[in-house]
Design an enzyme around this catalytic site. Structure first.
Site, PDB file in Angstrom:
ATOM      1  N   LYS A 127      52.894  26.805  91.481  1.00  0.00           N
ATOM      2  CA  LYS A 127      52.875  28.124  91.118  1.00  0.00           C
ATOM      3  C   LYS A 127      53.266  28.377  89.740  1.00  0.00           C
ATOM      4  O   LYS A 127      54.273  27.662  89.118  1.00  0.00           O
ATOM      5  CB  LYS A 127      53.298  28.928  92.188  1.00  0.00           C
ATOM      6  CG  LYS A 127      52.876  30.485  92.164  1.00  0.00           C
ATOM      7  CD  LYS A 127      51.406  30.471  92.886  1.00  0.00           C
ATOM      8  CE  LYS A 127      50.991  31.880  92.820  1.00  0.00           C
ATOM      9  NZ  LYS A 127      49.926  32.143  94.035  1.00  0.00           N
ATOM     10  N   ASP A 167      45.870  34.553  90.003  1.00  0.00           N
ATOM     11  CA  ASP A 167      46.868  35.447  90.877  1.00  0.00           C
ATOM     12  C   ASP A 167      46.737  36.857  90.547  1.00  0.00           C
ATOM     13  O   ASP A 167      45.899  37.158  89.748  1.00  0.00           O
ATOM     14  CB  ASP A 167      47.976  34.500  91.297  1.00  0.00           C
ATOM     15  CG  ASP A 167      48.919  35.158  92.187  1.00  0.00           C
ATOM     16  OD1 ASP A 167      48.498  34.680  93.558  1.00  0.00           O
ATOM     17  OD2 ASP A 167      49.746  36.030  92.274  1.00  0.00           O
TER      18      ASP A 167
HETATM   19  P1  NDP Z   1      44.983  41.282  91.479  1.00  0.00           P
HETATM   20  O1  NDP Z   1      45.768  41.523  90.141  1.00  0.00           O
HETATM   21  O2  NDP Z   1      43.597  41.215  91.505  1.00  0.00           O
HETATM   22  O3  NDP Z   1      45.405  42.684  92.439  1.00  0.00           O
HETATM   23  C1  NDP Z   1      46.573  43.233  92.731  1.00  0.00           C
HETATM   24  C2  NDP Z   1      46.506  44.265  93.627  1.00  0.00           C
HETATM   25  O4  NDP Z   1      47.770  44.651  94.143  1.00  0.00           O
HETATM   26  C3  NDP Z   1      46.264  45.573  92.609  1.00  0.00           C
HETATM   27  O5  NDP Z   1      45.544  46.590  93.228  1.00  0.00           O
HETATM   28  C4  NDP Z   1      47.644  46.100  92.422  1.00  0.00           C
HETATM   29  O6  NDP Z   1      47.730  47.102  91.629  1.00  0.00           O
HETATM   30  C5  NDP Z   1      48.262  45.978  93.722  1.00  0.00           C
HETATM   31  N1  NDP Z   1      49.627  45.460  93.413  1.00  0.00           N
HETATM   32  C6  NDP Z   1      50.424  44.607  92.465  1.00  0.00           C
HETATM   33  N2  NDP Z   1      51.581  44.534  92.528  1.00  0.00           N
HETATM   34  C7  NDP Z   1      51.970  45.891  93.480  1.00  0.00           C
HETATM   35  C8  NDP Z   1      53.088  46.558  93.649  1.00  0.00           C
HETATM   36  N3  NDP Z   1      54.251  45.789  93.306  1.00  0.00           N
HETATM   37  N4  NDP Z   1      52.899  47.450  94.375  1.00  0.00           N
HETATM   38  C9  NDP Z   1      51.729  47.920  94.934  1.00  0.00           C
HETATM   39  N5  NDP Z   1      50.773  47.307  94.606  1.00  0.00           N
HETATM   40  C10 NDP Z   1      50.655  46.447  93.938  1.00  0.00           C
HETATM   41  O7  NDP Z   1      45.678  40.163  92.411  1.00  0.00           O
HETATM   42  P2  NDP Z   1      45.028  39.300  93.590  1.00  0.00           P
HETATM   43  O8  NDP Z   1      44.133  40.262  94.325  1.00  0.00           O
HETATM   44  O9  NDP Z   1      44.744  38.039  93.087  1.00  0.00           O
HETATM   45  O10 NDP Z   1      46.278  39.173  94.422  1.00  0.00           O
HETATM   46  C11 NDP Z   1      46.603  40.110  95.478  1.00  0.00           C
HETATM   47  C12 NDP Z   1      47.683  39.068  96.422  1.00  0.00           C
HETATM   48  O11 NDP Z   1      47.091  38.037  96.947  1.00  0.00           O
HETATM   49  C13 NDP Z   1      49.029  38.605  95.737  1.00  0.00           C
HETATM   50  O12 NDP Z   1      50.076  38.530  96.775  1.00  0.00           O
HETATM   51  C14 NDP Z   1      48.622  36.974  95.408  1.00  0.00           C
HETATM   52  O13 NDP Z   1      49.678  36.086  95.626  1.00  0.00           O
HETATM   53  C15 NDP Z   1      47.595  36.619  96.654  1.00  0.00           C
HETATM   54  N6  NDP Z   1      46.954  35.901  96.732  1.00  0.00           N
HETATM   55  C16 NDP Z   1      45.703  35.628  95.836  1.00  0.00           C
HETATM   56  C17 NDP Z   1      44.816  34.561  95.577  1.00  0.00           C
HETATM   57  C18 NDP Z   1      43.675  34.698  94.699  1.00  0.00           C
HETATM   58  O14 NDP Z   1      42.610  33.928  95.029  1.00  0.00           O
HETATM   59  N7  NDP Z   1      43.469  35.722  93.669  1.00  0.00           N
HETATM   60  C19 NDP Z   1      44.930  33.592  96.722  1.00  0.00           C
HETATM   61  C20 NDP Z   1      45.868  33.932  97.568  1.00  0.00           C
HETATM   62  C21 NDP Z   1      47.079  34.785  97.664  1.00  0.00           C
HETATM   63  P3  NDP Z   1      48.062  47.677  90.236  1.00  0.00           P
HETATM   64  O15 NDP Z   1      46.789  47.284  89.466  1.00  0.00           O
HETATM   65  O16 NDP Z   1      48.500  49.165  90.310  1.00  0.00           O
HETATM   66  O17 NDP Z   1      49.368  46.559  90.084  1.00  0.00           O
END
Ligand code: NDP
Length: 447
Positions: A127, A167
């Site tokens: 990672k 991510d």
């Molecule tokens: P994105 O950046 O596309 O989206 C993240 C989302 O979560 C946004 O809506 C963001 O809001 C919100 N968010 C992030 N940090 C916070 C916080 N501290 N408090 C509240 N909301 C928050 O990321 P992904 O959708 O790719 O990833 C989301 C999760 O899924 C993570 O845990 C990631 O590790 C996991 N994941 C992702 C994979 C992938 O293929 N993308 C694979 C496996 C797991 P804002 O814009 O306001 O920050």
């Protein structure tokens, strides 16, 4: 308290990795499951597997200097933790978010080892990321940052060495800039070196959708195993990024009614069901904020500033934002409101106390390393397509993803059953994921 051998190793982990609470949390959760197999596998202790598993094979930390639109030099910190390559090249995403530090990257990398093992595909765990915050940055700034980041990272990558992906904060735009710079520096069109690429330049259909789809499919499998389904049920989803959007889409396809989405500013509730097209337009195209959904949807949809999305009554919960976003109190509220299944789209979104609440209430709980493995699995399918210079259809790729998720679900269930903990997906995922990696490490000798 863990048993004495595990506790001794865990104490060493705490000593060596001071000030990294998320990493400690992830290790402890796996150790609690491993207690169940301690007596059956003395060879793991004999070969020092636990301590070796907790220590990354390599950790890279580097300076990322870049110039912003005002001509001011900025400096961020870059990380890549190459955790374990027993089953294949290091594989795992890059996260760009101001909260990123070594402990966060290590927790994610550690989880990734077992998740990748569960997919049944030949990928190790890694990672990376940076404390760079893409929010509010221009495309030019994001490009210059990505180019500087890759200028260092490229020397550690390779399709047989380390294959990053996206991510939080790293989507198609960032992967494009990263791949472009890699290609320029190496003078090679090595498509299999990064996944999550655009469809015209080596990407795979279904990769974008895969994590969210997979988390909803995993929830569906857990529901089916108890004679239930998504049909007509309210679904609470947190986040509005890559994972959340496609968890919403698949939940709709399975007959559920997703009614929430969120970002770090608050959440929206739409009792008529989320209008996915509108949400995608705001989040994917315009890179807007979640309140704009309520502003534009009308129809009674409302925005709640701050607060907890888990206060909204729902039968199925798909936490898809970030780690530790669902607390013990949130879990109690969900249980009181009759939640049947929780499937983690994000990595470790539920605190350990929240997980205990779900387990004690008999809620079907799918831990992230199983439930969100569809993303990395489809990344491995992207690598297969790159290696064979081929491009599969959406239907074929989605069928493979669905099969993989069903296999992970049954592996977790069967392993939990074997260990006398029927229906415990946490134990099933941890033990099944761990055993394959541990056995490969023993085969390789002490390296
Ligand atoms: P994105 O950046 O596309 O989206 C993240 C989302 O979560 C946004 O809506 C963001 O809001 C919100 N968010 C992030 N940090 C916070 C916080 N501290 N408090 C509240 N909301 C928050 O990321 P992904 O959708 O790719 O990833 C989301 C999760 O899924 C993570 O845990 C990631 O590790 C996991 N994941 C992702 C994979 C992938 O293929 N993308 C694979 C496996 C797991 P804002 O814009 O306001 O920050």
């Amino acid at each position: 308290m863990l048993d004495s051998t595990l506790q001794g190793t865990f104490d060493q982990v705490l000593r060596r990795n001071a000030g990294e609470p998320e990493f400690h949390q992830a290790v402890r959760e796996v150790f609690e499951s491993l207690e169940l197999i301690q007596d059956r596998h003395p060879e793991y202790q004999e070969h020092g597997i636990l301590m070796r598993m907790c220590e990354p094979e390599r950790q890279i930390i580097f300076r990322v200097p870049w110039v912003d639109d005002q001509g001011v030099t900025q400096v961020n910190r870059g990380f890549r933790v190459e955790y374990n390559s027993a089953l294949g090249p290091y594989k795992g995403g890059l996260r760009f978010h101001p909260s990123v530090n070594l402990g966060i990257v290590k927790f994610l990398g550690f989880e990734q080892i077992f998740k990748n093992s569960l997919t049944g595909l030949p990928i190790g765990g890694g990672k990376g990321g940076s404390d760079f915050d893409p929010h509010g940055r221009s495309d030019g700034e994001v490009m210059r940052f990505c180019q500087s980041f890759m200028t260092e990272l490229h020397r550690h990558m390779g399709e047989y060495t380390d294959v990053p992906a996206g991510d939080i904060g790293v989507g198609a735009r960032e992967i494009g800039y990263l791949f472009g710079q890699y290609k320029r520096l190496t003078n090679r069109y090595e498509a299999g070196v990064l996944t999550g690429k655009g469809l015209d330049w080596g990407g795979s259909l279904v990769r974008k959708e895969a994590t969210g789809y997979g988390a909803a499919i995993f929830a569906d499998e857990m529901l089916k195993a108890r004679g239930s389904s998504f049909e007509g049920k309210r679904v609470a989803v947190s986040g509005s990024g890559n994972v959340a959007l496609y968890a919403i889409e698949k939940a709709q396809q399975l007959g559920g009614v997703p009614i929430t989405a969120s970002d770090s500013s608050g959440y929206v509730v739409d009792e008529n069901g989320i209008d996915l097209q509108l949400l995608q337009q705001i989040k994917e195209v315009e890179r807007g904020r979640i309140h704009e959904y309520a502003d534009r949807r009308g129809n009674g949809a409302r925005f709640v500033k701050g607060g907890s999305v888990w206060d909204v009554p729902a039968a199925i919960a798909l936490p898809s934002a970030t780690q530790n976003e669902l607390s013990e109190a949130d879990a109690q509220t969900l249980v009181k409101n009759g939640v049947e299944a929780v499937s983690e789209g994000a990595n470790m979104p539920c605190t350990p106390e929240a997980v205990t609440v779900f387990r004690e209430a008999g809620t079907a709980f799918g831990p992230g390393k199983a439930a969100n493995a569809g993303g990395v699995a489809t990344s491995a399918l992207e690598m297969q397509q790159n290696a064979s210079r081929d491009a599969w259809s959406f239907e074929h790729t989605e069928r493979r993803l669905t099969e993989i998720m069903k296999n992970i679900h049954s592996t977790c269930l069967e392993t939990a059953e074997e260990l006398g903990r029927p229906g415990d997906y946490v134990v099933g995922a941890n033990v099944a994921g761990f055993r394959k990696v541990a056995d490969a490490m023993i085969a390789f000798g002490v390296i």
